[in-house]
Scaffold this motif. Structure first.
Motif, mmCIF file in Angstrom:
data_model
loop_
_atom_site.group_PDB
_atom_site.id
_atom_site.type_symbol
_atom_site.label_atom_id
_atom_site.label_comp_id
_atom_site.label_asym_id
_atom_site.label_seq_id
_atom_site.Cartn_x
_atom_site.Cartn_y
_atom_site.Cartn_z
ATOM 1 N N LEU A 14 -19.558 -20.216 -20.266
ATOM 2 C CA LEU A 14 -19.541 -18.779 -20.559
ATOM 3 C C LEU A 14 -18.942 -18.464 -21.928
ATOM 4 O O LEU A 14 -19.156 -17.381 -22.469
ATOM 5 N N PRO A 34 -19.264 -19.240 -25.281
ATOM 6 C CA PRO A 34 -19.925 -18.701 -26.484
ATOM 7 C C PRO A 34 -20.391 -17.264 -26.302
ATOM 8 O O PRO A 34 -20.185 -16.411 -27.165
ATOM 9 N N ASN A 35 -20.992 -17.016 -25.141
ATOM 10 C CA ASN A 35 -21.490 -15.680 -24.858
ATOM 11 C C ASN A 35 -20.361 -14.652 -24.880
ATOM 12 O O ASN A 35 -20.468 -13.597 -25.502
ATOM 13 N N MET A 36 -19.279 -14.991 -24.204
ATOM 14 C CA MET A 36 -18.161 -14.062 -24.099
ATOM 15 C C MET A 36 -17.497 -13.849 -25.458
ATOM 16 O O MET A 36 -17.045 -12.750 -25.770
ATOM 17 N N ILE A 62 -18.977 -13.902 -28.370
ATOM 18 C CA ILE A 62 -19.813 -12.987 -29.159
ATOM 19 C C ILE A 62 -19.700 -11.558 -28.616
ATOM 20 O O ILE A 62 -19.494 -10.606 -29.372
ATOM 21 N N PHE A 63 -19.798 -11.414 -27.281
ATOM 22 C CA PHE A 63 -19.625 -10.090 -26.683
ATOM 23 C C PHE A 63 -18.282 -9.491 -27.078
ATOM 24 O O PHE A 63 -18.172 -8.327 -27.442
ATOM 25 N N ILE A 77 -16.172 -10.201 -29.600
ATOM 26 C CA ILE A 77 -15.931 -9.885 -31.008
ATOM 27 C C ILE A 77 -16.827 -8.748 -31.484
ATOM 28 O O ILE A 77 -16.401 -7.875 -32.223
ATOM 29 N N PHE A 78 -18.082 -8.754 -31.045
ATOM 30 C CA PHE A 78 -19.033 -7.812 -31.642
ATOM 31 C C PHE A 78 -19.380 -6.620 -30.764
ATOM 32 O O PHE A 78 -20.085 -5.729 -31.198
ATOM 33 N N VAL A 79 -18.933 -6.606 -29.522
ATOM 34 C CA VAL A 79 -19.228 -5.444 -28.686
ATOM 35 C C VAL A 79 -17.959 -4.830 -28.098
ATOM 36 O O VAL A 79 -17.677 -3.655 -28.315
ATOM 37 N N ILE A 80 -17.174 -5.650 -27.382
ATOM 38 C CA ILE A 80 -16.061 -5.056 -26.638
ATOM 39 C C ILE A 80 -14.924 -4.644 -27.566
ATOM 40 O O ILE A 80 -14.424 -3.519 -27.490
ATOM 41 N N PHE A 81 -14.550 -5.549 -28.480
ATOM 42 C CA PHE A 81 -13.510 -5.181 -29.440
ATOM 43 C C PHE A 81 -13.919 -3.963 -30.275
ATOM 44 O O PHE A 81 -13.140 -2.995 -30.370
#
Lengths: 350, 360
Positions: free
Chosen positions: A57, A59-61, A63-64, A66-70
């Motif tokens: 999980l 790599p996916n997490m 990217i999510f 750094i680029f979406v949740i943060f």
């Protein structure tokens, strides 16, 4: 003896090349994966095979995260700061000021009375766009799906015809229609054939009156309809034919079969289509940006363009205000998505 | 004969075409016209020369006026069919136009002094007696000139790199997550699923400003990686693959474990090959998304040597005079790859969307 192995016809050449390419791809794939295995297998010995799930999980997490949740959390903070600085540490905390600026209106039905009138114009433009685009598109997609669901010769071909514009990029869609609608474009050309007065005085479709809004809506329907037609068609085809047979035995007219069999059974699909279309329509930006640039004036400027220009492109970017506006847009999308998930769960449990 | 009729009008088993069938076909044929027409029009326009592009009313086929090279004249001269005063009809080349009068020469008879026709070599005709001689000519220069005049090749290269690399990364990253979420039981699994679902509703347009900050902090500005990485983890991709992997029997994995295969090996040698149909659907989606992506590259890229095709095309509208003859040709080149993918894989795409589209 060697002769027998050599490809002789063009077909054999093609299949030989295909096999070669496949072998090459499989080689690259295996090589890459074996290389990764050398790194990953020791980790497995260390953590045990059950906890490998976290590694899968990761790599996916990352990217999510750094680029979406943060950014999402940061956006909330941004919306409560002011200044032109990009880095949050250089920005001044102002609390709910940005939201107050956005909401500072004497009369909410009249953008002119608002402090941030561009925002409200964008909001009203978006509401008008969403209403007509989603309404028009769902009706058109339903009609098309119903026609395609009949026993039609060449159904596959016609289905793909309606789907083709979906694949085109928004920029290309914008360019195509900008060319067609321009002063000396084909639409005016056809009008001039019908009535010579248009030859001397072509209509400025992208500049005059309500024409730009009309065309922006029509073009969005043109570009996206095929996607929703496919979903509706899948919904129609999942309705068991037995029901219609039973209906006709009971003497149901075609209209009655549609009203009492098709419509109720298609409702779940219709809702999904409606919500997906709403989510997309609220975010309308790129093809309109290419087609009209938001103009004339602000008549086709929608919320995403407002956020983009306010936060990124203006001489003095007001990032806090843009962040506050995107929080508003985000909450609208949140509601739509929530409805969609809720409906999805409901239809799964049935 | 009857079989053929049945084939053509196939209608609920009855040999009768009723009004609804006629209307259906009318609607579908009109649909072909409306859906393909605009693209076809642009393709045709892209072959027109700069002058015939703005002729009004426009014509469908790329007609342009025939010209002829005459010694003594720098540019080729336009050819006209001319009705002379004595009623004779000749093909002449126009040298110059003065008001309503056109001055022409006979291109077949060489002039006594090249470039300077004498009074008896020159025909003076009123322009209403002229009719341009036209033929269909494909202006290939619209396609060839932008290749060296603009950075078209650079844009194309950037778009190709972004699409390929991003698709490969998307497939690997999302299939790994999907494998974990479909074939393992571990603490926090539901929480991970909820996090992924919740990112479904946060499109880039909502987090524009902070994403720009993150990109700047990581110095990914003006780098193709800045476009590739952020979109590589897609909730749609994870769900698509997870749904498919749930149908792969767990016994296969158990058997592989007993045979001593490592988890990574099970992933790449057992799971991925079995999930090929779902991977193919995601690959097509990814190619489509990446090739057509606009808003994200628009924010990340500000130097023109890093532009992708979509951003590059848009940049032409910043210029005062839009060079339509080049823009149209480049539009055609941009839509060509997607059209080819579509032509070969349309059946596949349609079923892919019909089965997964409802999942968002």
């Amino acid at each position: 003896m060697m002769e027998a192995n050599r490809p002789r016809s063009i077909g054999e050449w093609i299949s030989a090349i295909r096999h070669g390419a496949e072998a090459l791809l499989i080689g690259i794939y295996s090589g890459l994966m074996i290389a990764l295995e050398i790194i990953i297998n020791p980790i497995q010995r260390w953590v045990g095979f059950r906890r490998m799930a976290y590694l899968f999980l990761l790599p996916n997490m990352a990217i999510f995260g750094i680029f979406v949740i943060f950014p999402m959390l940061l956006n909330f903070y941004y919306s409560m700061t002011s200044g032109v600085a990009l880095f949050p540490e250089d920005r001044t905390f102002v609390g709910t000021d940005n939201y107050e600026i956005l909401a500072d209106c004497d009369d909410f039905t009249d953008p002119n009375s608002c402090d941030e009138d561009f925002f409200w114009r964008a909001v009203y433009n978006t509401i008008v766009f969403v209403f007509f685009q989603v309404g028009g598109m769902v009706i058109m997609a339903l009609i098309t799906a119903l026609v395609l669901n009949r026993e039609i010769v060449g159904r596959g071909f016609f289905r793909s015809v309606y789907f083709y514009p979906v694949l085109l990029s928004p920029v290309v869609v914008g360019l195509i229609w900008r060319w067609i609608l321009q002063r000396y474009g084909v639409v005016n050309g056809v009008l001039a054939q019908i009535d010579p007065k248009y030859e001397a005085d072509p209509v400025l479709f992208l500049l005059k009156g309500d024409w730009p809004t009309f065309w922006v809506i029509m073009i969005s329907i043109w570009a996206q309809m095929g996607f929703f037609t496919l979903i509706l068609l899948a919904g129609l085809q999942s309705i068991p034919g037995v029901l219609y047979e039973a209906g006709s035995i009971d003497g149901a007219s075609p209209w009655q079969s549609f009203r009492f069999i098709t419509l109720p059974l298609l409702m779940p699909t219709m809702f999904v289509v409606l919500v997906l279309a709403l989510i997309r329509a609220v975010q309308v930006f790129d093809q309109v940006f290419v087609l009209t640039g938001g103009g004339p004036g602000t008549s086709t400027k929608y919320m995403v363009q407002y956020i983009y220009e306010t936060g990124m492109r203006n001489q003095i970017p007001r990032r806090g205000l843009a962040a506050a506006a995107s929080m508003v847009l985000g909450s609208v999308l949140f509601i739509f998505t929530f409805i969609q998930l809720w409906l999805g769960r409901k239809s799964e449990s049935v | 004969m009857n079989t053929l009729r049945n084939f053509i009008i196939r209608k609920h088993g009855k040999n009768r075409v009723d009004i609804t069938d006629a209307l259906s076909y009318l609607y579908l044929v009109a649909g072909v016209f409306v859906m393909f027409g605009p693209v076809l029009w642009v393709v045709m326009s892209s072959f027109k020369t700069q002058t015939s592009l703005f002729e009004f009313p426009p014509r469908f086929l790329p007609y342009s006026q025939n010209t002829v090279e005459v010694e003594g004249y720098e540019n080729p001269l336009p050819l006209f069919k001319v009705t002379l005063e004595d009623g004779q009809v000749r093909e002449l080349a126009q040298v110059r136009r003065v008001g309503l009068e056109s001055q022409l020469i006979d291109p077949d008879k060489p002039l006594a002094t090249p470039g300077r026709p004498s009074a008896d070599e020159l025909y003076r005709v009123r322009i209403e007696n002229l009719e341009p001689i036209e033929s269909i000519q494909l202006a290939w220069e619209n396609y060839t000139e932008p290749l060296d005049r603009f950075n078209f090749m650079t844009y194309l290269k950037n778009s190709l790199i972004v699409t390929t690399v991003a698709t490969i990364i998307t497939l690997i990253v999302n299939s790994m997550a999907a494998y974990a979420l479909s074939k393992y039981q571990f603490r926090g699994k539901d929480a991970f699923l909820v996090v992924i679902i919740s990112t479904l509703m946060i499109p880039i347009s909502v987090i524009l400003v902070p994403v720009f900050l993150v990109i700047t902090k990581l110095s990914l500005n003006n780098s193709l990686w800045g476009i590739i990485i952020p979109g590589a983890a897609t909730p749609t991709g994870v769900f698509l693959l997870r749904q498919y992997m749930l149908t792969i029997p767990d016994e296969l994995i158990e058997a592989a474990r007993i045979d001593g295969a490592s988890e990574w090996r099970i992933y790449w040698q057992v799971i991925l090959p079995l999930a090929r149909p779902a991977l193919a659907v995601l690959a097509i989606f990814s190619i489509m998304w990446r090739w057509n992506d606009f808003l994200w590259p628009l924010i990340v890229l500000s130097r023109s040597e890093k532009y992708t095709l979509q951003v590059g095309l848009n940049a032409f509208f910043g210029e005062l005079n839009v060079p339509w003859h080049y823009v149209l040709a480049m539009t055609v080149l941009t839509l060509l790859p997607i059209t080819l993918v579509f032509a070969f894989l349309q059946q596949f795409i349609s079923t892919g969307i019909a089965t997964t589209g409802t999942k968002g």
